[in-house]
Design a protein around this motif. Structure first.
Motif, short mmCIF file in Angstrom:
data_model
loop_
_atom_site.label_atom_id
_atom_site.label_comp_id
_atom_site.label_asym_id
_atom_site.label_seq_id
_atom_site.Cartn_x
_atom_site.Cartn_y
_atom_site.Cartn_z
N HIS A 12 -6.85 2.94 4.14
CA HIS A 12 -6.96 2.92 2.68
C HIS A 12 -5.64 2.42 2.09
CE1 HIS A 12 -10.28 5.46 3.81
NE2 HIS A 12 -10.71 5.52 2.56
N ILE A 13 -5.76 1.43 1.20
CA ILE A 13 -4.57 0.77 0.64
C ILE A 13 -4.48 1.06 -0.86
CG2 ILE A 13 -3.43 -1.45 0.26
CD1 ILE A 13 -3.56 -0.67 3.18
N ALA A 14 -3.35 1.61 -1.28
CA ALA A 14 -3.17 1.98 -2.69
C ALA A 14 -3.18 0.76 -3.61
CB ALA A 14 -1.87 2.75 -2.87
N LYS A 15 -2.64 -0.37 -3.15
CA LYS A 15 -2.53 -1.55 -4.00
C LYS A 15 -3.88 -2.21 -4.29
CE LYS A 15 2.24 -3.07 -3.39
NZ LYS A 15 3.11 -4.22 -3.10
N LEU A 16 -4.93 -1.79 -3.59
CA LEU A 16 -6.26 -2.31 -3.91
C LEU A 16 -6.79 -1.71 -5.21
CD1 LEU A 16 -8.04 -2.50 -0.45
CD2 LEU A 16 -7.18 -4.37 -1.84
N THR A 17 -6.19 -0.58 -5.62
CA THR A 17 -6.54 0.01 -6.92
C THR A 17 -5.75 -0.69 -8.02
OG1 THR A 17 -6.99 2.15 -5.90
CG2 THR A 17 -6.55 2.14 -8.27
N HIS A 18 -4.47 -0.91 -7.78
CA HIS A 18 -3.61 -1.63 -8.72
C HIS A 18 -2.51 -2.30 -7.90
CE1 HIS A 18 -0.85 -2.57 -11.96
NE2 HIS A 18 -1.77 -2.22 -12.84
N SER A 19 -2.31 -3.60 -8.11
CA SER A 19 -1.39 -4.35 -7.25
C SER A 19 0.06 -3.88 -7.35
CB SER A 19 -1.47 -5.84 -7.58
OG SER A 19 -1.15 -6.07 -8.94
N SER A 20 0.39 -3.11 -8.39
CA SER A 20 1.76 -2.59 -8.54
C SER A 20 1.86 -1.10 -8.23
CB SER A 20 2.27 -2.85 -9.97
OG SER A 20 2.35 -4.24 -10.22
N ALA A 21 0.77 -0.51 -7.80
CA ALA A 21 0.79 0.92 -7.48
C ALA A 21 1.64 1.18 -6.25
CB ALA A 21 -0.64 1.42 -7.26
N LYS A 22 2.44 2.22 -6.31
CA LYS A 22 3.33 2.56 -5.20
C LYS A 22 2.94 3.88 -4.54
CE LYS A 22 7.18 0.03 -7.28
NZ LYS A 22 8.55 0.10 -7.84
N ALA A 23 1.67 4.20 -4.65
CA ALA A 23 1.16 5.42 -4.01
C ALA A 23 1.13 5.23 -2.50
CB ALA A 23 -0.23 5.75 -4.55
N SER A 24 1.01 6.32 -1.77
CA SER A 24 0.95 6.26 -0.31
C SER A 24 -0.37 5.68 0.15
CB SER A 24 1.12 7.66 0.28
OG SER A 24 2.37 8.21 -0.06
N ASN A 25 -0.32 4.97 1.27
CA ASN A 25 -1.54 4.51 1.93
C ASN A 25 -2.00 5.59 2.89
OD1 ASN A 25 -1.46 1.71 0.80
ND2 ASN A 25 0.48 1.70 1.92
N PHE A 26 -3.21 5.47 3.41
CA PHE A 26 -3.78 6.59 4.15
C PHE A 26 -4.64 6.10 5.30
CE2 PHE A 26 -4.54 11.06 4.30
CZ PHE A 26 -5.82 11.22 4.83
N ASN A 27 -4.67 6.88 6.36
CA ASN A 27 -5.54 6.60 7.51
C ASN A 27 -6.64 7.65 7.57
OD1 ASN A 27 -6.77 6.12 9.96
ND2 ASN A 27 -4.86 5.69 11.03
N ASN A 62 9.70 4.29 13.81
CA ASN A 62 8.77 5.42 13.66
C ASN A 62 8.39 5.63 12.19
OD1 ASN A 62 7.37 7.40 15.17
ND2 ASN A 62 8.69 8.98 14.31
N LEU A 63 9.25 5.19 11.26
CA LEU A 63 8.98 5.36 9.83
C LEU A 63 7.79 4.52 9.36
CD1 LEU A 63 12.64 5.28 8.42
CD2 LEU A 63 11.18 7.29 8.79
N ALA A 64 7.48 3.46 10.11
CA ALA A 64 6.34 2.61 9.74
C ALA A 64 5.01 3.29 10.02
CB ALA A 64 6.41 1.28 10.50
N PHE A 65 5.03 4.35 10.84
CA PHE A 65 3.78 5.03 11.20
C PHE A 65 3.67 6.42 10.59
CE2 PHE A 65 4.55 1.96 14.54
CZ PHE A 65 3.29 1.41 14.74
N ASN A 66 4.77 7.05 10.34
CA ASN A 66 4.74 8.45 9.90
C ASN A 66 5.27 8.60 8.48
OD1 ASN A 66 3.79 9.38 12.44
ND2 ASN A 66 5.86 9.15 13.26
N ASP A 67 4.38 8.36 7.51
CA ASP A 67 4.74 8.57 6.11
C ASP A 67 4.39 10.02 5.77
OD1 ASP A 67 5.35 8.43 3.49
OD2 ASP A 67 3.68 7.13 2.91
N LYS A 68 5.33 10.91 6.03
CA LYS A 68 5.04 12.35 5.89
C LYS A 68 4.99 12.79 4.43
CE LYS A 68 7.03 13.47 10.37
NZ LYS A 68 8.07 14.22 11.12
N THR A 69 5.68 12.10 3.57
CA THR A 69 5.72 12.51 2.15
C THR A 69 4.69 11.70 1.36
OG1 THR A 69 7.48 10.90 1.77
CG2 THR A 69 8.14 13.17 2.28
N LYS A 70 3.43 12.12 1.45
CA LYS A 70 2.36 11.45 0.72
C LYS A 70 2.54 11.66 -0.78
CE LYS A 70 0.10 10.10 4.40
NZ LYS A 70 0.05 8.67 4.75
N SER A 71 2.37 10.60 -1.56
CA SER A 71 2.56 10.73 -3.01
C SER A 71 1.62 9.79 -3.74
CB SER A 71 4.02 10.40 -3.38
OG SER A 71 4.31 9.05 -3.05
#
Length: 498
Positions: free
Chosen positions: A126-141, A219-228
């Motif tokens: 799931h990609i946050a920018k598909l909702t808004h191209s400037s959105a900086k929300a976390s992406n999700f698996n 490892n930071l590219a895979f583990n986005d622990k701080t979802k926002s």
């Protein structure tokens, strides 16, 4: 997978990344060199040799880069009168190649990539920018919790057997880093291999400290622990048991599921599909022809589609939308078995517009004490024609119920309306009466009385004179309709018998 094989994949990656740059450098060097030779005082023979060299085509076995290398080398080896003719081209080309080699020196490139790895998000659905191209929300698996979800829960993870995995980055500059970490190593992702065991990068690292640092940064590219979430993302506050306690829900578009839909739809829209050609020619083929009707395309980005995500780039920024509209209402005609007459309020509702126009015209004529001149007579005739069209349309629908022929035997309709609306009733006595009685006149009278009832108004006094006028206008229209109906019925009977 053994480290030797991983290293081979990494080396191949650097080679592929250098090739476009090297190809560009050599192409420019060959062009500049050939132009210098053409303008020089060299013999015509040397100029002809250089031109023939430049114009020569590459062989099928050669790559574009190999062909340019060969041309560049041969161009430098021509027997010039002036030995330093292309020395400046050769020097500049060597410097540019050195800069390119420096850029793709494994240690330097890996250090730079590791520093920027936090700007890359891998292994997501799931990609946050598909909702808004400037959105900086976390992406999700969506696969993070496994695919064994309860049947009552609609989840992206259990919609298809295998979801394509997407990746994103904050800027297109990071695309090569994402590509590097996504390299396929016998079914495993290179980035995940390096996060578990970075020893494959040991030949490139300065020491073990740098090796460990690369591991932590990748490892930071895979583990986005701080979802926002983000102000530009869609947000829903979902109330919990406590009055002041909420979950913040952020609906995200599943790029993976969108890709599945996109691939399936476009697979049915390829050119020269044999099954589609068979459909057009009305010939048989055993394959299934799948069609997706009335789809729409939502453009998530007009340019730089890859800036949103990798899969979005492959779709050129397109989200295919399936129709989510209610089905169109289709009226099913039923025989008027329980009606005493078809000239009722329901039929008047269908002819509301011309009836209202006729009433307003008659009110205006009376209020202004106007004469009924030729223009007003034509208006009245036009309104009666429009009303008659509604009546005939309904009559044609009832007459067309051939599978229910004979329905009027159980009907409460007036006899003359039965003759009109059930013309094929298999009843000898009925058909004899229909052929001998003047039932159309009674239908005309019903029509005229019905018109007067619909035009009833306290300022209008409508009586027999108006009924006679409606009858005069309706009679030829009914005669024409009946003649056409009989012709259609005869044609249908002949076709059925044939």
């Amino acid at each position: 997978m053994e480290n030797k094989q991983v290293i081979e994949i990494i080396e191949d990656f650097f080679r592929r990344k250098k090739e476009p740059g090297l190809e560009k450098i050599l192409k420019e060097a060959v062009k500049i060199g050939s132009e210098k030779i053409a303008r020089s005082s060299e013999s015509q023979e040397i100029k002809d040799q250089a031109k023939a060299l430049i114009d020569s085509k590459k062989s099928k076995e050669q790559s574009a880069l190999e062909n340019l290398r060969e041309k560049y080398t041969q161009l430098l080896n021509l027997n010039y009168q002036n030995p330093v003719l292309l020395s400046d081209v050769q020097t500049d080309t060597a410097k540019r190649i050195m800069v390119l080699d420096e850029k793709f020196t494994p240690r330097k490139w890996l250090t730079d990539a590791a520093n920027k790895a936090s700007g890359v998000v891998l292994d997501v659905t799931h990609i946050a920018k598909l909702t808004h191209s400037s959105a900086k929300a976390s992406n999700f698996n969506a696969l993070a919790f496994g695919v064994q979800q309860p049947k009552t829960l609609l989840s992206t993870a259990n919609c298809v057997e295998k979801l394509p995995i997407d990746f994103a980055y904050s800027t297109a500059e990071y695309a090569p880093i994402a590509e590097f970490l996504q390299l396929d190593c016998a079914g495993e992702m290179l980035g995940k291999i390096l996060c578990d065991d970075p020893s494959a990068l040991k030949p490139y690292a300065q020491d073990d400290i740098q090796l460990q640092q690369w591991q932590e940064q990748f490892n930071l590219a895979f583990n986005d622990k701080t979802k926002s979430s983000h102000i530009l993302a869609k947000q829903i506050y979902f109330s919990l048991s406590s009055a002041n306690d909420y979950h913040l829900l952020t609906p995200l578009t599943s790029s993976s599921l969108v890709q599945v839909i996109y691939d399936r739809i476009w697979a049915t829209r390829q050119k020269d599909m044999p099954v589609r050609e068979a459909r057009a020619k009305k010939t048989y083929r055993c394959e299934i022809d799948t069609l997706f009707h009335r789809t729409a395309i939502l453009k998530t980005t007009q340019t730089n589609h890859q800036n949103v995500s990798n899969l979005n780039g492959k779709r050129t920024g397109q989200l295919i939308l399936l129709p989510a509209i209610p089905p169109q209402w289709q009226t099913q005609s039923k025989p008027p078995i329980h009606l005493k007459t078809i000239f009722n309020k329901q039929l008047a509702a269908q002819a509301k517009e011309p009836l209202t126009e006729l009433k307003n015209l008659l009110l205006a004529i009376k209020a202004n004490k106007l004469s009924v001149n030729l223009q007003r007579k034509q208006l009245i005739r036009s309104y009666i024609n429009d009303i008659a069209d509604v009546v005939f349309d309904y009559a044609a629908q009832i007459q067309g119920l051939k599978q229910l022929t004979g329905w009027s035997q159980e009907s409460q309709l007036l006899a003359h309306q039965q003759y009109w609306l059930d013309p094929l009733r298999p009843d000898e006595e009925f058909q004899t009466a229909k052929a001998t009685l003047d039932w159309p006149t009674d239908v005309v009278i019903d029509f005229s009385k019905w018109i007067n009832r619909q035009l009833k108004h306290k300022q209008l006094t409508l009586g027999m004179a108006h009924e006679k006028q409606w009858q005069k206008l309706f009679t030829p229209l009914l005669r024409e309709f009946n003649a056409l109906s009989e012709a259609d019925l005869e044609t249908s009977t002949i076709e059925e018998e044939a």
